[in-house]
Scaffold this motif. Structure first.
Motif, PDB file in Angstrom:
ATOM      1  N   ILE A 295       0.826  -1.211   0.000  1.00  0.00           N
ATOM      2  CA  ILE A 295       0.000   0.000   0.000  1.00  0.00           C
ATOM      3  C   ILE A 295       0.859   1.259   0.000  1.00  0.00           C
ATOM      4  O   ILE A 295       0.509   2.252  -0.645  1.00  0.00           O
ATOM      5  N   VAL A 296       1.988   1.223   0.707  1.00  0.00           N
ATOM      6  CA  VAL A 296       2.879   2.393   0.713  1.00  0.00           C
ATOM      7  C   VAL A 296       3.419   2.642  -0.692  1.00  0.00           C
ATOM      8  O   VAL A 296       3.448   3.786  -1.162  1.00  0.00           O
ATOM      9  N   ARG A 297       3.830   1.570  -1.349  1.00  0.00           N
ATOM     10  CA  ARG A 297       4.345   1.702  -2.713  1.00  0.00           C
ATOM     11  C   ARG A 297       3.261   2.242  -3.661  1.00  0.00           C
ATOM     12  O   ARG A 297       3.534   3.090  -4.513  1.00  0.00           O
ATOM     13  N   MET A 298       2.028   1.778  -3.491  1.00  0.00           N
ATOM     14  CA  MET A 298       0.936   2.231  -4.347  1.00  0.00           C
ATOM     15  C   MET A 298       0.641   3.718  -4.147  1.00  0.00           C
ATOM     16  O   MET A 298       0.494   4.477  -5.106  1.00  0.00           O
ATOM     17  N   ILE A 299       0.570   4.144  -2.868  1.00  0.00           N
ATOM     18  CA  ILE A 299       0.270   5.544  -2.572  1.00  0.00           C
ATOM     19  C   ILE A 299       1.381   6.459  -3.088  1.00  0.00           C
ATOM     20  O   ILE A 299       1.126   7.492  -3.717  1.00  0.00           O
ATOM     21  N   GLU A 300       2.637   6.085  -2.820  1.00  0.00           N
ATOM     22  CA  GLU A 300       3.764   6.914  -3.263  1.00  0.00           C
ATOM     23  C   GLU A 300       3.817   7.012  -4.781  1.00  0.00           C
ATOM     24  O   GLU A 300       4.110   8.072  -5.339  1.00  0.00           O
ATOM     25  N   SER A 301       3.518   5.919  -5.474  1.00  0.00           N
ATOM     26  CA  SER A 301       3.520   5.911  -6.935  1.00  0.00           C
ATOM     27  C   SER A 301       2.461   6.860  -7.479  1.00  0.00           C
ATOM     28  O   SER A 301       2.716   7.624  -8.416  1.00  0.00           O
ATOM     29  N   LYS A 302       1.271   6.829  -6.892  1.00  0.00           N
ATOM     30  CA  LYS A 302       0.185   7.710  -7.332  1.00  0.00           C
ATOM     31  C   LYS A 302       0.531   9.174  -7.090  1.00  0.00           C
ATOM     32  O   LYS A 302       0.334  10.038  -7.949  1.00  0.00           O
TER      33      LYS A 302
ATOM     34  N   LYS B  70       3.461  10.572  -6.797  1.00  0.00           N
ATOM     35  CA  LYS B  70       4.544  11.030  -7.669  1.00  0.00           C
ATOM     36  C   LYS B  70       4.003  11.477  -9.016  1.00  0.00           C
ATOM     37  O   LYS B  70       4.559  12.367  -9.670  1.00  0.00           O
ATOM     38  N   ARG B  71       2.906  10.848  -9.430  1.00  0.00           N
ATOM     39  CA  ARG B  71       2.285  11.200 -10.708  1.00  0.00           C
ATOM     40  C   ARG B  71       1.167  12.218 -10.535  1.00  0.00           C
ATOM     41  O   ARG B  71       0.361  12.440 -11.439  1.00  0.00           O
ATOM     42  N   LYS B  72       1.133  12.845  -9.338  1.00  0.00           N
ATOM     43  CA  LYS B  72       0.156  13.886  -9.023  1.00  0.00           C
ATOM     44  C   LYS B  72      -1.274  13.367  -9.121  1.00  0.00           C
ATOM     45  O   LYS B  72      -2.203  14.099  -9.503  1.00  0.00           O
ATOM     46  N   LYS B  73      -1.470  12.104  -8.768  1.00  0.00           N
ATOM     47  CA  LYS B  73      -2.800  11.511  -8.801  1.00  0.00           C
ATOM     48  C   LYS B  73      -3.234  11.127  -7.390  1.00  0.00           C
ATOM     49  O   LYS B  73      -2.404  10.933  -6.502  1.00  0.00           O
ATOM     50  N   LYS B  74      -4.538  11.014  -7.202  1.00  0.00           N
ATOM     51  CA  LYS B  74      -5.053  10.580  -5.911  1.00  0.00           C
ATOM     52  C   LYS B  74      -4.986   9.059  -5.823  1.00  0.00           C
ATOM     53  O   LYS B  74      -5.197   8.366  -6.815  1.00  0.00           O
ATOM     54  N   ALA B  75      -4.710   8.572  -4.627  1.00  0.00           N
ATOM     55  CA  ALA B  75      -4.648   7.132  -4.407  1.00  0.00           C
ATOM     56  C   ALA B  75      -5.974   6.656  -3.816  1.00  0.00           C
ATOM     57  O   ALA B  75      -6.372   7.098  -2.746  1.00  0.00           O
ATOM     58  N   CYS B  76      -6.660   5.775  -4.538  1.00  0.00           N
ATOM     59  CA  CYS B  76      -7.936   5.236  -4.070  1.00  0.00           C
ATOM     60  C   CYS B  76      -7.696   3.948  -3.284  1.00  0.00           C
ATOM     61  O   CYS B  76      -6.756   3.204  -3.567  1.00  0.00           O
ATOM     62  N   CYS B  77      -8.546   3.692  -2.323  1.00  0.00           N
ATOM     63  CA  CYS B  77      -8.466   2.436  -1.589  1.00  0.00           C
ATOM     64  C   CYS B  77      -8.655   1.283  -2.571  1.00  0.00           C
ATOM     65  O   CYS B  77      -9.626   1.282  -3.342  1.00  0.00           O
ATOM     66  N   PRO B  78      -7.739   0.309  -2.582  1.00  0.00           N
ATOM     67  CA  PRO B  78      -7.817  -0.794  -3.543  1.00  0.00           C
ATOM     68  C   PRO B  78      -8.889  -1.834  -3.235  1.00  0.00           C
ATOM     69  O   PRO B  78      -9.104  -2.752  -4.020  1.00  0.00           O
ATOM     70  N   LYS B  79      -9.564  -1.680  -2.106  1.00  0.00           N
ATOM     71  CA  LYS B  79     -10.625  -2.627  -1.760  1.00  0.00           C
ATOM     72  C   LYS B  79     -11.842  -2.353  -2.639  1.00  0.00           C
ATOM     73  O   LYS B  79     -12.330  -1.216  -2.711  1.00  0.00           O
ATOM     74  N   ILE B  80     -12.311  -3.373  -3.339  1.00  0.00           N
ATOM     75  CA  ILE B  80     -13.435  -3.215  -4.255  1.00  0.00           C
ATOM     76  C   ILE B  80     -14.662  -2.687  -3.509  1.00  0.00           C
ATOM     77  O   ILE B  80     -15.053  -3.208  -2.466  1.00  0.00           O
ATOM     78  N   GLY B  81     -15.245  -1.630  -4.075  1.00  0.00           N
ATOM     79  CA  GLY B  81     -16.448  -1.049  -3.489  1.00  0.00           C
ATOM     80  C   GLY B  81     -16.202   0.062  -2.493  1.00  0.00           C
ATOM     81  O   GLY B  81     -17.149   0.723  -2.059  1.00  0.00           O
TER      82      GLY B  81
END
Length: 247
Positions: A194-201, A203-214
């Protein structure tokens, strides 16, 4: 006189806050010590749940957490009073040096007068502690058993199997080893993933959404994540038991 400088004894054009700011720094260090102590108490309380120790010992941990939470609240108030006093004097720039101690005490007492038991709902460590206890008891099925004064016949495999989907990271689709919980939506993930996902988003100036479906949480931040100690312990206990059965 400490905190005063100038050419005559009654007034000054410059007030030194070095002593006050040093005290402020010490208070913040003490706050860190209280935070560390609360982490230790929380860990011991979770140990008591795992070993199914008598409720009175767990109650002692509750009382310790309450006392630490009170100390933390009092320190927070004193830090706020100090900071407010410094800012006020810097803005007003009085000719005569004010009684800083008296000003701080007045602001501190004003904050203390607003104290209530509901304040503990705002203490992050205390809230996490109560949540972790509830979660671990749920994992071990201890709520009903302790209320009935009985802790026998608990099938850990059955308990963990019932919540198996909670053990799988929604990102890696693997069983978690170091789970962290999202304070906003309550979902849990493998920390590294999750840390890697948030940091990646970000860095690209995008919001990080919770990966849990729904899940509707669409703006995750690293500060939203807290260790899910209860789930980590339940997973470790389950895996140890599986290992013993396979030997």
């Amino acid at each position: 006189m400490p905190g005063r400088s100038g050419t005559n004894s009654g007034s000054t054009r410059y007030i030194s806050f070095s002593g006050v700011e040093s005290a402020l720094s010490s208070l913040k260090n003490f706050q860190a010590c209280i935070s560390s102590a609360m982490d230790t108490v929380s860990s011991v309380a979770l140990d008591l749940v795992e070993t199914q120790t008598e409720v009175s010992s767990e109650y002692s941990m509750d009382r310790a957490m309450v006392e630490f939470a009170k100390m933390d609240r009092e320190l927070n108030h004193y830090v706020k009073a100090l900071q407010s006093t410094i800012n006020h004097v810097k803005e007003e720039r009085p000719e005569k040096v004010p009684d800083l101690k008296l000003l701080v005490e007045k602001k501190f007492l004003a904050l203390q007068d607003k104290n209530s038991d509901a304040d503990f709902k705002d203490n992050e460590k205390f809230v996490q502690y109560k949540q972790q206890l509830r979660e671990l008891k749920k994992q071990y099925g201890l709520h009903a058993e302790r209320e009935n004064g009985c802790t026998e016949g608990i099938d850990e495999d059955m308990i963990v199997t019932q919540s198996q989907t909670n053990l799988i990271c929604p990102i890696t689709q693997l069983e978690m080893k170091k789970p962290v919980k999202n304070k906003v939506c309550g979902h849990t993930y493998e920390e590294e993933a999750i840390v890697r996902m948030i940091e990646s988003k970000h860095k690209r100036k995008k919001k990080a959404c919770c990966p849990k479906i729904g899940c509707s949480h669409i703006d995750m931040r690293l500060s939203d994540l807290i260790p899910d100690e209860a789930l980590r312990r339940a997973i470790e206990s389950h895996n140890k038991k599986k290992k013993r059965h396979s030997e």
